[in-house]
Write a protein that holds these residues in place. Structure first.
Motif, short mmCIF file in Angstrom:
data_model
loop_
_atom_site.label_atom_id
_atom_site.label_comp_id
_atom_site.label_asym_id
_atom_site.label_seq_id
_atom_site.Cartn_x
_atom_site.Cartn_y
_atom_site.Cartn_z
N SER A 84 0.81 -1.28 -0.10
CA SER A 84 0.04 -0.17 0.04
C SER A 84 0.87 1.18 -0.01
O SER A 84 0.26 2.27 -0.38
N GLN A 85 2.29 1.03 0.14
CA GLN A 85 3.03 2.33 0.09
C GLN A 85 3.48 2.53 -1.38
O GLN A 85 4.55 3.35 -1.37
N THR A 86 3.27 1.76 -2.16
CA THR A 86 3.76 1.89 -3.56
C THR A 86 3.20 3.19 -3.89
O THR A 86 1.71 3.27 -3.85
N SER A 87 3.93 4.29 -4.42
CA SER A 87 3.44 5.45 -4.60
C SER A 87 4.47 6.31 -5.22
O SER A 87 5.78 5.90 -5.34
N VAL A 88 4.29 7.49 -5.56
CA VAL A 88 5.27 8.50 -6.01
C VAL A 88 5.56 9.47 -4.82
O VAL A 88 4.27 10.00 -4.37
N TYR A 89 6.61 9.60 -4.35
CA TYR A 89 6.60 10.43 -3.20
C TYR A 89 7.44 11.89 -3.61
O TYR A 89 8.31 11.86 -4.20
N PHE A 90 6.82 12.89 -2.85
CA PHE A 90 7.44 14.47 -3.38
C PHE A 90 7.99 14.86 -2.17
O PHE A 90 6.98 14.81 -1.20
N GLU A 95 9.68 28.82 2.51
CA GLU A 95 10.20 29.79 3.66
C GLU A 95 9.39 29.80 4.79
O GLU A 95 10.19 30.01 5.83
N SER A 96 8.33 30.04 4.69
CA SER A 96 7.51 30.05 5.82
C SER A 96 6.07 29.26 5.83
O SER A 96 5.81 28.85 4.64
N ALA A 97 5.29 29.28 6.60
CA ALA A 97 3.91 28.39 6.42
C ALA A 97 2.91 29.51 6.20
O ALA A 97 1.59 28.84 6.00
N ALA A 98 3.00 30.55 5.98
CA ALA A 98 1.91 31.52 5.62
C ALA A 98 1.60 31.62 4.19
O ALA A 98 2.41 30.93 3.29
N GLY A 99 0.19 31.82 3.93
CA GLY A 99 -0.15 31.75 2.73
C GLY A 99 0.34 32.61 1.97
O GLY A 99 0.72 33.87 2.37
N GLY A 100 0.75 32.15 0.76
CA GLY A 100 1.57 33.25 -0.28
C GLY A 100 2.91 32.87 -0.39
O GLY A 100 3.50 33.40 -1.21
N ASN A 101 3.42 32.11 0.36
CA ASN A 101 4.70 31.31 0.31
C ASN A 101 4.67 30.22 -0.33
O ASN A 101 4.11 29.30 0.16
N GLU A 102 5.16 30.22 -1.58
CA GLU A 102 5.11 29.16 -2.29
C GLU A 102 5.87 27.86 -1.90
O GLU A 102 6.95 27.86 -1.25
N GLN A 103 5.10 26.61 -2.08
CA GLN A 103 5.70 25.48 -2.04
C GLN A 103 6.53 25.00 -3.10
O GLN A 103 5.78 24.78 -4.23
N TYR A 104 7.80 24.52 -2.99
CA TYR A 104 8.48 24.27 -4.19
C TYR A 104 8.77 22.79 -4.01
O TYR A 104 9.35 22.42 -2.93
N PHE A 105 8.57 21.97 -5.05
CA PHE A 105 8.34 20.57 -4.91
C PHE A 105 9.43 20.11 -5.88
O PHE A 105 10.24 20.50 -6.91
N GLY A 106 10.09 18.93 -5.18
CA GLY A 106 11.05 17.96 -5.94
C GLY A 106 10.71 17.37 -7.15
O GLY A 106 9.56 17.32 -7.25
N PRO A 107 11.80 16.55 -7.75
CA PRO A 107 11.21 15.74 -9.05
C PRO A 107 10.49 14.56 -8.61
O PRO A 107 9.99 14.03 -9.52
N GLY A 108 10.41 14.15 -7.55
CA GLY A 108 9.78 12.97 -6.93
C GLY A 108 10.65 11.75 -6.83
O GLY A 108 11.76 11.39 -7.46
N THR A 109 10.14 10.69 -6.07
CA THR A 109 10.70 9.21 -5.83
C THR A 109 9.68 8.28 -6.36
O THR A 109 8.60 8.28 -5.53
N ARG A 110 9.69 7.30 -7.34
CA ARG A 110 8.66 6.38 -7.55
C ARG A 110 9.12 5.22 -6.95
O ARG A 110 10.13 4.57 -7.14
N LEU A 111 8.29 4.81 -6.06
CA LEU A 111 8.68 3.47 -5.02
C LEU A 111 7.59 2.65 -5.40
O LEU A 111 6.48 2.84 -5.29
N THR A 112 8.27 1.18 -5.75
CA THR A 112 7.39 0.18 -5.90
C THR A 112 7.69 -0.87 -4.95
O THR A 112 8.86 -1.13 -4.52
N VAL A 113 6.60 -1.28 -4.25
CA VAL A 113 7.06 -2.35 -3.00
C VAL A 113 6.11 -3.72 -3.79
O VAL A 113 4.98 -3.63 -3.58
N THR A 114 7.26 -4.77 -3.81
CA THR A 114 6.51 -6.04 -4.12
C THR A 114 6.48 -6.97 -3.36
O THR A 114 6.65 -6.94 -2.18
#
Lengths: 114, 114
Positions: A84-90, A95-114
């Motif tokens: 169930s933890q097979t997913s794409v993780y970002f 800079e801060s938690a206030a609205g208006g401060n953009e969250q910048y995302f990384g490129p992601g990690t694709r995890l497959t649990v078999t």
């Protein structure tokens, strides 16, 4: 692009094994976040950090732990991976938690649990 | 409990047409509403955002319409182009929580046909 890297970018692992994903930033941003992205669910927050050694749970934290020993690194650990933890993780940073401060995302990690 | 509901799940629009994606939220404490755009294999990136004290915000071909009383907001993409083909996420934030925890909608996959 914001200086965020995630490693590994792809990983296949077996059920029951521990897995650690790394997020590294060069922006010196205070806040860091781990999300998982699944079809039909959008992005859901797993854990976040508001400073070195300061972390808290998100909406889907069960089965995950995090650590932040340095400003630039935020680690996500799956103690005993399940299918169930097979997913794409970002990872995201802001800079801060206030609205208006953009969250910048990384490129992601694709995890497959078999 | 899905605090932010997004529709449609997928959308096909002809080049030059208008793309409309809708979101509804439940928590009246939300006070910041960003839209993120995600291309395949990439992390989401902030597209445009609005606060509830305005009813509309426009940036180029992208417009957010906000209806506070109905607790709904929507993204309009005018003159849609094939390069706009991506997945779009609405989100909501309670600035007062001081956590930066974004609540995302389920996502809409937009395809703009040439």
């Amino acid at each position: 692009d914001a200086g965020i890297t995630q490693s590994p970018r792809h990983k296949v692992t077996e059920t029951g094994t521990p897995v650690t994903l790394r997020c590294h930033q060069t922006e010196n941003h205070r806040y860091m976040y781990w999300y998982r992205q699944d079809p039909g669910h959008g992005l859901r927050l797993i854990h976040y950090s508001y400073g070195v050694k300061d972390t808290d749970k998100g909406e889907v934290s069960d089965g995950y732990s995090v650590s932040r020993s340095k400003t630039e690194d935020f680690l996500l650990t799956l103690e005993s991976a399940t299918s169930s933890q097979t997913s794409v993780y970002f990872c995201a940073i802001s800079e801060s938690a206030a609205g208006g401060n953009e969250q910048y995302f990384g490129p992601g990690t694709r995890l497959t649990v078999t | 409990q899905q605090q932010v509901k997004q529709s449609p799940q997928s959308l096909i629009v002809q080049k030059g047409g208008i793309s409309i994606i809708n979101c509804a939220y439940e928590n009246t404490a939300f006070d910041y509403f960003p839209w993120y755009q995600q291309f395949p294999g990439k992390g989401p990136a902030l597209l445009i955002a609005i606060r509830p004290d305005v009813s509309e915000k426009k940036e180029g071909r992208f417009t957010i319409s906000f209806n506070k009383s109905a607790k709904q907001f929507s993204l309009h993409i005018m003159d849609s182009q094939p390069g706009d083909s991506a997945t779009y996420f609405c989100a909501a934030l309670k600035s007062g929580s001081n956590t930066g925890k974004l609540i995302f909608g389920q996502g809409t996959t937009l395809q703009v046909k040439p």
